[in-house]
Write a protein that holds these residues in place. Structure first.
Motif, mmCIF file in Angstrom:
data_model
loop_
_atom_site.group_PDB
_atom_site.id
_atom_site.type_symbol
_atom_site.label_atom_id
_atom_site.label_comp_id
_atom_site.label_asym_id
_atom_site.label_seq_id
_atom_site.Cartn_x
_atom_site.Cartn_y
_atom_site.Cartn_z
ATOM 1 N N LEU B 595 0.846 -1.194 0.000
ATOM 2 C CA LEU B 595 0.000 0.000 0.000
ATOM 3 C C LEU B 595 0.880 1.242 0.000
ATOM 4 C CD1 LEU B 595 -2.645 -1.171 2.599
ATOM 5 C CD2 LEU B 595 -2.799 -1.175 0.105
ATOM 6 N N PRO B 596 0.406 2.383 -0.586
ATOM 7 C CA PRO B 596 1.222 3.598 -0.618
ATOM 8 C C PRO B 596 1.511 4.087 0.811
ATOM 9 C CG PRO B 596 -0.984 4.003 -1.477
ATOM 10 C CD PRO B 596 -0.883 2.545 -1.243
ATOM 11 N N ARG B 597 2.729 4.533 1.025
ATOM 12 C CA ARG B 597 3.130 4.978 2.370
ATOM 13 C C ARG B 597 2.976 6.482 2.548
ATOM 14 N NH1 ARG B 597 8.847 3.578 2.247
ATOM 15 N NH2 ARG B 597 8.970 4.535 4.324
ATOM 16 N N PHE B 598 2.755 7.215 1.432
ATOM 17 C CA PHE B 598 2.696 8.681 1.526
ATOM 18 C C PHE B 598 1.294 9.162 1.189
ATOM 19 C CE2 PHE B 598 6.980 7.355 0.501
ATOM 20 C CZ PHE B 598 7.698 7.945 1.534
ATOM 21 N N PRO B 599 0.854 10.260 1.817
ATOM 22 C CA PRO B 599 -0.523 10.725 1.604
ATOM 23 C C PRO B 599 -0.747 11.231 0.179
ATOM 24 C CG PRO B 599 0.705 12.292 2.936
ATOM 25 C CD PRO B 599 1.598 11.110 2.779
ATOM 26 N N SER B 600 -1.999 11.206 -0.225
ATOM 27 C CA SER B 600 -2.337 11.690 -1.559
ATOM 28 C C SER B 600 -2.935 13.081 -1.454
ATOM 29 C CB SER B 600 -3.337 10.745 -2.211
ATOM 30 O OG SER B 600 -4.478 10.627 -1.389
ATOM 31 N N ILE B 601 -3.004 13.805 -2.588
ATOM 32 C CA ILE B 601 -3.641 15.118 -2.633
ATOM 33 C C ILE B 601 -4.821 15.027 -3.589
ATOM 34 C CG2 ILE B 601 -3.356 17.518 -3.369
ATOM 35 C CD1 ILE B 601 -0.448 17.334 -2.533
ATOM 36 N N VAL B 602 -5.974 15.514 -3.139
ATOM 37 C CA VAL B 602 -7.169 15.477 -3.982
ATOM 38 C C VAL B 602 -7.505 16.897 -4.417
ATOM 39 C CG1 VAL B 602 -9.630 14.944 -4.057
ATOM 40 C CG2 VAL B 602 -8.058 13.426 -2.837
ATOM 41 N N ARG B 603 -7.736 17.104 -5.724
ATOM 42 C CA ARG B 603 -8.123 18.427 -6.225
ATOM 43 C C ARG B 603 -9.385 18.277 -7.077
ATOM 44 N NH1 ARG B 603 -3.573 22.027 -5.717
ATOM 45 N NH2 ARG B 603 -3.113 21.592 -3.539
ATOM 46 N N ASP B 604 -10.303 19.199 -6.899
ATOM 47 C CA ASP B 604 -11.499 19.185 -7.752
ATOM 48 C C ASP B 604 -11.315 20.172 -8.882
ATOM 49 O OD1 ASP B 604 -12.523 17.336 -6.089
ATOM 50 O OD2 ASP B 604 -14.001 18.655 -5.125
ATOM 51 N N LEU B 605 -11.907 19.843 -10.018
ATOM 52 C CA LEU B 605 -11.776 20.702 -11.199
ATOM 53 C C LEU B 605 -13.124 20.737 -11.899
ATOM 54 C CD1 LEU B 605 -10.149 22.171 -13.483
ATOM 55 C CD2 LEU B 605 -9.657 19.894 -14.411
ATOM 56 N N PRO B 627 1.061 14.620 -14.910
ATOM 57 C CA PRO B 627 2.264 13.856 -14.556
ATOM 58 C C PRO B 627 1.866 12.464 -14.039
ATOM 59 C CG PRO B 627 1.749 15.464 -12.848
ATOM 60 C CD PRO B 627 0.772 15.701 -13.949
ATOM 61 N N VAL B 628 2.864 11.578 -13.865
ATOM 62 C CA VAL B 628 2.566 10.197 -13.446
ATOM 63 C C VAL B 628 1.954 10.151 -12.058
ATOM 64 C CG1 VAL B 628 4.296 9.063 -14.867
ATOM 65 C CG2 VAL B 628 4.925 9.937 -12.600
ATOM 66 N N THR B 629 2.018 11.267 -11.356
ATOM 67 C CA THR B 629 1.464 11.263 -10.000
ATOM 68 C C THR B 629 -0.058 11.286 -10.006
ATOM 69 O OG1 THR B 629 1.741 13.659 -9.961
ATOM 70 C CG2 THR B 629 3.472 12.336 -8.922
ATOM 71 N N LEU B 630 -0.696 11.511 -11.150
ATOM 72 C CA LEU B 630 -2.163 11.444 -11.208
ATOM 73 C C LEU B 630 -2.565 9.966 -11.184
ATOM 74 C CD1 LEU B 630 -4.947 12.858 -11.629
ATOM 75 C CD2 LEU B 630 -4.610 12.473 -14.068
ATOM 76 N N VAL B 631 -3.213 9.536 -10.106
ATOM 77 C CA VAL B 631 -3.544 8.112 -9.996
ATOM 78 C C VAL B 631 -5.027 7.828 -10.192
ATOM 79 C CG1 VAL B 631 -1.564 7.492 -8.566
ATOM 80 C CG2 VAL B 631 -3.678 8.307 -7.470
ATOM 81 N N TYR B 653 -14.536 17.206 -12.066
ATOM 82 C CA TYR B 653 -13.665 16.046 -11.899
ATOM 83 C C TYR B 653 -12.995 16.100 -10.544
ATOM 84 C CZ TYR B 653 -14.116 15.200 -16.890
ATOM 85 O OH TYR B 653 -14.609 14.921 -18.123
ATOM 86 N N ARG B 654 -12.776 14.930 -9.998
ATOM 87 C CA ARG B 654 -11.976 14.835 -8.780
ATOM 88 C C ARG B 654 -10.704 14.085 -9.147
ATOM 89 N NH1 ARG B 654 -15.504 13.954 -3.998
ATOM 90 N NH2 ARG B 654 -15.692 16.180 -4.399
ATOM 91 N N LEU B 655 -9.585 14.815 -8.975
ATOM 92 C CA LEU B 655 -8.303 14.248 -9.387
ATOM 93 C C LEU B 655 -7.497 13.894 -8.140
ATOM 94 C CD1 LEU B 655 -7.417 16.823 -12.205
ATOM 95 C CD2 LEU B 655 -8.793 14.764 -12.358
ATOM 96 N N THR B 656 -6.931 12.711 -8.135
ATOM 97 C CA THR B 656 -6.120 12.284 -6.984
ATOM 98 C C THR B 656 -4.670 12.142 -7.445
ATOM 99 O OG1 THR B 656 -8.037 11.059 -6.216
ATOM 100 C CG2 THR B 656 -5.920 10.547 -5.166
ATOM 101 N N PHE B 657 -3.782 12.838 -6.716
ATOM 102 C CA PHE B 657 -2.344 12.780 -7.024
ATOM 103 C C PHE B 657 -1.635 12.041 -5.906
ATOM 104 C CE2 PHE B 657 -4.061 16.533 -9.082
ATOM 105 C CZ PHE B 657 -3.534 16.474 -10.355
ATOM 106 N N GLN B 658 -0.689 11.247 -6.295
ATOM 107 C CA GLN B 658 0.051 10.502 -5.279
ATOM 108 C C GLN B 658 1.390 10.028 -5.840
ATOM 109 O OE1 GLN B 658 -1.828 6.917 -3.678
ATOM 110 N NE2 GLN B 658 -1.282 7.739 -1.683
ATOM 111 N N ALA B 659 2.422 10.101 -4.997
ATOM 112 C CA ALA B 659 3.731 9.555 -5.387
ATOM 113 C C ALA B 659 4.058 8.425 -4.434
ATOM 114 C CB ALA B 659 4.800 10.634 -5.322
#
Lengths: 366, 689
Positions: B595-605, B627-631, B653-659
């Motif tokens: 599972l991902p260890r770092f938090p994600s960022i959610v942005r609405d558009l 970028p590849v961080t859009l999951v 749209y609800r976009l979730t970014f995560q590395a």
């Protein structure tokens, strides 16, 4: 009023207390400092003679305590009956998730498959349109064979070179590895298979013995639709081939299967019969489950009901697929799923299985 | 075969009651259809109706069943005696001549002549025929029928005086030849049909039915009695071709006893004299082109046990076979050579003898054992395992399984497939079952209609089965139909009607379960409503799209024709599992990721775009620009109406970014959003709201 009368009156008044306000009014009526019944008694106590006073005072105190305790209890029971904020009527029906059902014929087919899978049988899939070789000739039914009348066949208009549909998992190498026989030459499909035995031929053509398979699937006959017949039904056929396979093994297998499907003490009877692809052949009967053998309309007063046909694989069938009939023996059996379903579920009209009426389908387990 | 037990007793001792006899023979392979008691007598009598299997024409006779009885109870068989006809001639008995012109169709033809007085039969003869279900006609015809029942050998009597040239020719029918048979039908004959002709024309349909012209009548004074043997296949073909099945053809096409022809003739002649029907002339004709020598079958005694799994004693084996008429030669301890009696046309191999032993030994005496398992059982066919999983998922999604017929009417088939793809049935019993189904949808829509007619508004059905198309052959197909509400009925609110997106969602789940990546695009099918039809594709390893199936609204014209109200939408999907079988990874082993260890960022558009712009295009632009961080990209709102310009639509749209390797910063997310908005503006003229 006498103390005893007040007590009686209080008990009567208490019965009509339904709300907190009722309770409060009653409390005022009896325990109020001014005008309360107990206060009245206390006032009258002063007028009592000094020698009566202590005993009377004690009685008044007891009455006061009784009223207080009783009113407190009533208050507690009133508040516990009160609906907390956000309360719902939990007895209303819940939202039932939509869950579909498997068709009863699929349920029964799965049960049958499970019985044989547990005994090490491979479960096959194969083509429903067939050629004459796999449906008839290789099963010891050459053209003009009278036994072809037993299964009135539906033919396709114009042969159909459909793409192959392999039968059976391909096994790698070894004595039971894939094999190629002369009969692997594709034949165009000309008919709808009348039994799933055709899959057994296809399997033997491509696999060396030992063989232990069941072939479930749809089969087709030129039968009119009525209470007990349909032009399409489902079969499960079984085939076991190897060295030392006997008719006693067939008996044990069939008896075990029927006992598991019906009840452990079901009577099973084997009677000689005739099929071109088995020798010796047998029809198998079970004791009627409705009348327990006494004779009823379902078993035509015989106490027994025919459920399947079986026998020892005819050497001509082995020869057709290139097996050495002097080294291996085998048994085969075939059972109609609809027929068993009619018996097991007490259904009297086979057409119910094809109407797909949800009121019918929902009578079977989720 | 109806057997009068008192008649049977004439041929063999029956030491049991008719009921016990019926049961014992039933258990020896002769299914009993009925037992009709006869008037009280001592011993008791009855008519037992046996169903004789196709392999036992010898038991379409009293003598055949008597032989079974004798073997069963160890009693003695008494074969009926015939007249002594004297010496036989190969072709001539004045004035009759017999010529076999087709020895393949007729290897043996016997005949005798009798001077007769045609009249009624004696009562015993009439009674016995009646018990067997045969109507009495006259003494001569009755005797031929009596011998047919007694010995199983069909006979025919000609009025000799009607035969031109007093000749009988056994030949193939001539082109254009006709024959009026005894039933009064004038029949057109074909050259592959075998006839018995006089000098000029056909007088009988060999082995099936006589002709009207040479029929025995009250005026007949001289008869020629035929006792022949005809080749089974030829009789069977002719009988089927003419749709004419008789007691005679029934026996000949299964195989009569070629050696019994003379015996049956003698028996008939003896009976004619016995009942005072006439006088038989001395001598007979036995035109015998070829009679096969008896087959000899070697039976190793050990093989009996090897097939049956029971230890049957050699004495029992020999007793049973001898009782049934097999002549056993050779005194070896381990095997015997069995001469097969001429009436046992079904016996040619050792297993046939083993079956005889098993029948009379008793199937009930065989032990019950289990076959040894010689190898590791293989898994079931993967297709069947996948079918099981798909059924499970479909029911979990609320769909109930249907089983509909694999053949449908041509009209229905044409509504759901191109005409040149249809595979028709040559001999359907009904117009309703004339064509193999090119799609499972006609059956499913019919099932929806059936349920709708019976008061069920909310119907979700599926079927998993084979469809048949000329081009692609048989293919495993999963089809779904949905009509009515998307949710179950509940007191808390109105149910929402199902729409295409409900069904596409189910298809998506099924696709994911199979391990497929699906793409949906607008398409057209004649049976689906334009604008509400989607094609579903599976993405293959090379990134190409392969057609899996379609989903859409069934055309209203097709649903209303099935009495589904016009306002009821019927949504359907059909997936061809064969088309993607190589892409399916269902039932494979899944590999798990941490599972991902770092938090994600959610942005609405929220953006404003043309209403004709496809959601798939916007999604594509977002994914290409990000970028590849859009999951994850999800649509959470779509709005038209007040505040939105006509022709435009607001989509959120609800976009979730995560590395995976770090915590993303707000600045990174802001930059990604700016890039995405920029790309959307450039590509689609989108305006951020």
């Amino acid at each position: 009023m006498a103390i005893a009368d007040i007590r009686t009156q209080f008990t009567a008044d208490l019965a009509s207390v339904c709300t907190d306000a009722d309770q409060k009014a009653l409390r005022d009526q009896y325990l109020g400092r001014k005008g309360g019944a107990v206060a009245g008694l206390m006032k009258a106590l002063g007028a009592a003679s000094p020698d009566q006073r202590p005993a009377l005072g004690q009685q008044i105190n007891e009455l006061k305590q009784h009223i207080e305790t009783t009113l407190d209890q009533r208050l507690a029971s009133l508040s516990s009956a009160r609906r907390p904020a956000g309360a719902v009527d939990v007895t209303l029906p819940g939202r039932v998730p939509a869950i579909g059902r498997l068709h009863p014929l699929t349920q029964l087919r799965s049960r049958i498959e499970a019985v044989f899978a547990r005994q090490g049988y491979e479960i096959l899939d194969g083509p429903e349109t067939e050629d004459d070789w796999h449906n008839f000739e290789a099963l010891n039914m050459p053209p003009e064979h009278p036994a072809r009348d037993m299964q009135d066949t539906l033919y396709l208009s114009g042969p159909w070179d459909r793409p192959a549909r392999p039968v059976g998992a391909v096994r790698g190498g070894g004595p039971s590895g894939p094999r190629v026989s002369g009969a692997d030459v594709p034949h165009p499909a000309t008919l709808l298979r009348t039994h799933t035995s055709s899959m057994q031929i296809r399997y033997m053509e491509s696999h060396e013995p030992p063989v232990r398979v069941i072939a479930p699937g749809r089969v087709y006959r030129r039968d009119n639709l009525d209470l007990t017949h349909t032009p399409m039904f489902q079969q499960v056929e079984g085939l076991v081939v190897g060295e030392g396979v006997t008719m006693a093994d067939l008996k044990g297998t069939i008896i075990g299967f029927l006992r598991e499907l019906f009840v452990p003490d079901i009577p099973v009877v084997f009677r000689p019969s005739f099929f071109p692809y088995t020798e010796p052949s047998a029809d198998v009967f079970i004791g009627c489950q409705r009348c327990k053998g006494a004779g009823c309309s379902m078993c035509k007063r015989t106490g027994f009901i025919e459920v399947l046909g079986c026998g020892m694989v005819h050497p001509a069938v082995f020869e057709a697929v290139g097996y050495d009939a002097t080294h291996v023996t085998g048994f085969a059996f075939g059972v109609g799923i609809e027929r068993l379903a009619l018996l097991m579920h007490g259904v009297e009209d086979i057409r119910l299985f094809y109407e797909n009426d949800l009121r019918f389908l929902e009578q079977f387990p989720l | 075969m109806k057997v009068l037990v008192s008649w049977l007793r004439e041929l063999v001792d029956v030491p049991v009651t008719p009921e016990v006899l019926a049961n014992d023979l039933h258990m020896a392979g002769f299914e009993v259809a009925s037992v009709d008691p006869q008037p009280p007598s001592q011993p008791p009598d009855a008519v037992i109706d046996f169903e004789i299997t196709a392999n036992r024409p010898d038991c379409l006779s009293m003598i055949g069943l008597a032989r079974e009885v004798a073997t069963k109870y160890g009693t003695t068989l008494r074969a009926p005696r015939g007249a002594d006809l004297g010496p036989a001639d190969a072709s001539r008995l004045d004035p009759l001549t017999v010529t076999i012109e087709n020895p393949t169709g007729c290897p043996r033809y016997c005949a005798a002549i009798a001077d007769v007085t045609v009249g009624p039969s004696p009562a015993w003869l009439v009674d016995r025929l009646t018990a067997a279900g045969i109507r009495s006609i006259s003494n001569i015809v009755d005797i031929t029928n009596y011998v047919l029942l007694e010995l199983g050998h069909p006979l025919h009597a000609f009025d000799l005086d009607t035969l031109a040239g007093s000749a009988l020719h056994i030949r193939s029918a001539r082109a254009g030849e006709t024959l009026t048979t005894l039933d009064g039908q004038k029949r057109a004959l074909l050259p592959e049909m075998l006839v018995i002709a006089d000098r000029d024309r056909a007088q009988a349909l060999a082995g099936i039915m006589g002709g009207g012209h040479s029929e025995v009548s009250a005026a007949t004074t001289t008869i020629a009695i035929e006792s022949a043997w005809f080749e089974p296949t030829s009789i069977r073909k002719t009988s089927k071709r003419l749709g004419l099945s008789t007691e005679a053809s029934h026996r000949f096409e299964r195989g009569a006893d070629v050696a019994a022809a003379g015996e049956a003739l003698a028996r008939a002649c003896g009976l004619i004299e016995q009942i005072g029907g006439g006088t038989v002339r001395r001598g007979w004709i036995d035109a015998c082109a070829s009679v096969p020598a008896p087959r000899v079958v070697r039976l190793a005694y050990a093989r009996v046990g090897a097939v049956l799994g029971a230890d049957v004693h050699v004495d029992d084996i020999r007793r049973i076979l001898t009782g049934l008429g097999f002549v056993l030669a050779g005194e070896a301890v381990d095997h015997t050579l069995a001469s097969v009696p001429s009436w046992r046309v079904d016996v040619s191999r050792d297993v046939d003898l083993i079956e005889e032993v098993a029948r009379h030994y008793g199937y009930d005496r065989l032990p019950a054992t289990f076959p040894a398992l010689a190898q590791v059982p293989p898994r079931p066919d993967a297709r069947l395992e996948q079918d099981g999983e798909l059924r499970r998922l479909a029911t979990a999604a609320g769909f109930s399984e249907c089983v509909t017929f694999s053949f449908i009417s041509e009209k229905s088939a044409r509504e759901f497939a191109p005409a040149d793809e249809l595979v028709a049935i040559t001999n359907p019993l009904s117009e309703l079952f004339a064509v193999l189904r090119p799609s499972l949808l006609p059956g499913l829509v019919d099932a929806v209609a059936h349920n709708r007619r019976h008061g069920q508004r909310d119907v979700r059905l599926f079927e998993l089965g084979t469809r048949f198309l000329r081009g692609t052959g048989e293919s495993r197909t999963l089809s779904l139909a949905w009509s009515g509400a998307a949710t179950s009925e509940h007191w808390s609110g109105r149910a929402r009607p199902a729409d295409l997106f409900d069904l596409v969602g189910v298809v998506d789940v099924l696709g994911r379960a199979m391990g497929l990546t699906l793409q949906v695009q607008a398409s057209v099918r004649p049976w689906l409503t334009p604008g509400r039809t989607a094609e579903v594709h599976a993405v293959d390893a090379g990134g190409g799209a392969r057609l899996l199936g379609v989903a859409g609204h069934v055309q209203a014209s097709l649903t209303t024709a099935r009495d589904i109200p016009a306002h009821d939408d019927v949504l359907v999907a059909e997936l061809d599992l064969n088309a993607v079988s190589d892409l399916v990874t269902m039932l494979g082993v899944a590999s798990a990721h941490p599972l991902p260890r770092f938090p994600s960022i959610v942005r609405d558009l929220s953006i404003l775009v043309d209403e004709s712009l496809l959601a798939a295009q916007v999604r594509g632009t977002i994914q290409a620009a990000a970028p590849v961080t859009l999951v994850r990209v999800a649509v959470f709102d779509r709005y038209q109406g007040k505040g939105i310009v006509e022709g435009k639509v607001s989509v959120s749209y609800r976009l979730t970014f995560q590395a995976l390797d770090r915590t993303l910063t707000d600045a990174e997310a802001d930059a990604a959003m700016a890039t995405i908005v920029d790309a959307l503006t450039k590509a689609h003229g989108a305006v951020r709201r």
